[in-house]
Design a protein around this motif. Structure first.
Motif: not given
Length: 53
Positions: A17, A19-27
């Motif tokens: 997965i 997560d390019c938009d930061g929905v799952l993890v705020d990176s």
């Protein structure tokens, strides 16, 4: 302690997965900090905090 993927997973990965938009993890903060760290040896002065502050 860091583990190689081969030590954590058995067999081929079935799903990755991104997560390019930061929905799952705020990176965003980690990404900015690492980007600033990588740019410093080239002589660039880059703020490492969120939003360039």
């Amino acid at each position: 302690m860091s583990l190689a993927l081969s030590q954590v997973f058995r067999g081929p990965l079935k799903l990755v997965i991104f997560d390019c938009d930061g929905v799952l993890v705020d990176s965003e903060e980690t990404c900015c900090r690492q980007g600033a760290h990588a740019a410093r040896p080239a002589g660039w002065v880059v703020a490492s905090g969120r939003g360039g502050h």
